[in-house]
Scaffold this active site. Sequence first.
Site, PDB file in Angstrom:
ATOM      1  N   ASN A 152      42.758  38.455  41.766  1.00  0.00           N
ATOM      2  CA  ASN A 152      43.108  37.471  42.801  1.00  0.00           C
ATOM      3  C   ASN A 152      42.142  36.299  42.890  1.00  0.00           C
ATOM      4  O   ASN A 152      42.474  35.264  43.442  1.00  0.00           O
ATOM      5  CB  ASN A 152      43.215  38.150  44.174  1.00  0.00           C
ATOM      6  N   HIS A 202      53.964  38.973  51.277  1.00  0.00           N
ATOM      7  CA  HIS A 202      53.469  37.631  51.634  1.00  0.00           C
ATOM      8  C   HIS A 202      52.864  36.881  50.450  1.00  0.00           C
ATOM      9  O   HIS A 202      52.541  35.701  50.562  1.00  0.00           O
ATOM     10  CB  HIS A 202      52.477  37.702  52.810  1.00  0.00           C
ATOM     11  N   CYS A 331      27.131  29.016  48.441  1.00  0.00           N
ATOM     12  CA  CYS A 331      25.700  28.960  48.132  1.00  0.00           C
ATOM     13  C   CYS A 331      24.979  28.443  49.370  1.00  0.00           C
ATOM     14  O   CYS A 331      25.391  27.451  49.945  1.00  0.00           O
ATOM     15  CB  CYS A 331      25.450  28.000  46.987  1.00  0.00           C
TER      16      CYS A 331
HETATM   17  C1  LIG Z   1      44.834  41.770  44.528  1.00  0.00           C
HETATM   18  C2  LIG Z   1      45.047  42.069  45.984  1.00  0.00           C
HETATM   19  N1  LIG Z   1      45.110  43.340  46.381  1.00  0.00           N
HETATM   20  C3  LIG Z   1      45.331  43.679  47.669  1.00  0.00           C
HETATM   21  C4  LIG Z   1      45.494  42.695  48.620  1.00  0.00           C
HETATM   22  C5  LIG Z   1      45.736  43.108  50.033  1.00  0.00           C
HETATM   23  O1  LIG Z   1      47.083  42.914  50.378  1.00  0.00           O
HETATM   24  P1  LIG Z   1      47.524  42.803  51.915  1.00  0.00           P
HETATM   25  O2  LIG Z   1      47.005  41.494  52.415  1.00  0.00           O
HETATM   26  O3  LIG Z   1      49.018  42.843  51.895  1.00  0.00           O
HETATM   27  O4  LIG Z   1      46.961  43.964  52.625  1.00  0.00           O
HETATM   28  C6  LIG Z   1      45.438  41.356  48.246  1.00  0.00           C
HETATM   29  C7  LIG Z   1      45.566  40.275  49.254  1.00  0.00           C
HETATM   30  O5  LIG Z   1      44.752  39.387  49.347  1.00  0.00           O
HETATM   31  C8  LIG Z   1      45.206  41.018  46.889  1.00  0.00           C
HETATM   32  O6  LIG Z   1      45.134  39.763  46.476  1.00  0.00           O
END
Ligand SMILES: Cc1ncc(COP(=O)(O)O)c(C=O)c1O
Length: 382
Positions: A152, A202, A331
């Site tokens: 992410n 979402h 930073c």
């Molecule tokens: C890779 C990843 N895993 C898990 C999550 C968590 O998901 P949720 O916000 O639906 O709990 C996110 C959300 O930012 C994510 O990007």
Amino acid sequence: MENVYLDNAATTCIRPIVIEKMQKALIECYGNPSSTHSFGRTAKTAIETARKTIAKYLNAHPSEIIFTSGGTEADNMILRCAVRDLGVKTIITTKIEHHAVLHTAEDLEQEGKIKLHYLDLDQYGNPNLEHLKALLQQDETKKLVSLMHVNNEIGNKINIDLVCAICKENDALFHSDTVQSIGHYLWDVQKTPIDFMTAAAHKFHGPKGVGFAYLRRNSGLKPMISGGSQERGFRAGTESYHNIIGLEEAFIQSYNNLENESAKVLSLKNYFIKKLKDEIPGVKFNGHSADSSKSTYTLVNVNLPVTPEKALMLLFNLDVKGIACSKGSACQSGSNLSSHVLSEVLSDEDLEKPSLRFSFSIYNTQEELDYTVSVLKELIEK
Ligand SMILES: Cc1ncc(COP(=O)(O)O)c(C=O)c1O
């Protein structure tokens, strides 16, 4: 230009058609899906239809889809239940997973339930698969491998089929946090024999507070939450009916339009990268985020040639100009409060400079990207 939203990896806006479906669901279908009267039965039937729809697109069986409150719950549930119910004694992951996985695995280790191993990463953040094989063969304990499909923060994609094959060969379970991937990439769980994965609506223009866990049939997992018999007894609690309807519609829209929409978003990303390279000398791209064959088309993580003093105010100044993105690192006058992902991948020198994550959707335009680059340039040169 007033509002430029480039934080789609954090969350996305809801598609108008999804809002319409959810509104209709809220107004017309308020029965409790567990009630046996017609109001309840209508809601229950719609939930089961949503489950079938999702299963069909993933080439899964409907019973393998469990609706949850989102990605975090699904990741927690899978890791915790695999340890409790399947005899998992070792979890192998990386230090660049989402905290939903990382903190759960760390908690399980602190509770004395598992041994936790982190795979070595190369300079781009790729997990070392030889290290994975070595860890899988190091002892006889039951093992769960947890590696996210799309990171992410830096957008790196792992070779999911290869990791699946390694896990199968070594009789290990494989969970992938696919929260940044579902709705953006095609999946076929018959071709990719993954054990567990997770999704959040979402992230693909659906509502917040709903997602699902994919649990391969006969997984052996038992419920984490006790109570009623919702979700085939696997997740108790009255279903969030309108959210599930919203998730289903967002899912259908994402997959029915995937080819066109992913091409559009990819061309925005490539346009942005080129523009940054042309306008901001010294700009760098973190992980594989500038290489679309190895990263998701939805985001880029940028390292900017800026002094620590200017870095402090960068995100704030972008916000003042109406531009929303995420900080990749913060930073603070010499001390480095960097993201847990970037601190694993960047050199000390690059960690001193600000990194920003820009993430795109079909609702962005080239004009917005031109504006963003011009504001960045101005802030850097000021
Ligand atoms: C890779 C990843 N895993 C898990 C999550 C968590 O998901 P949720 O916000 O639906 O709990 C996110 C959300 O930012 C994510 O990007």
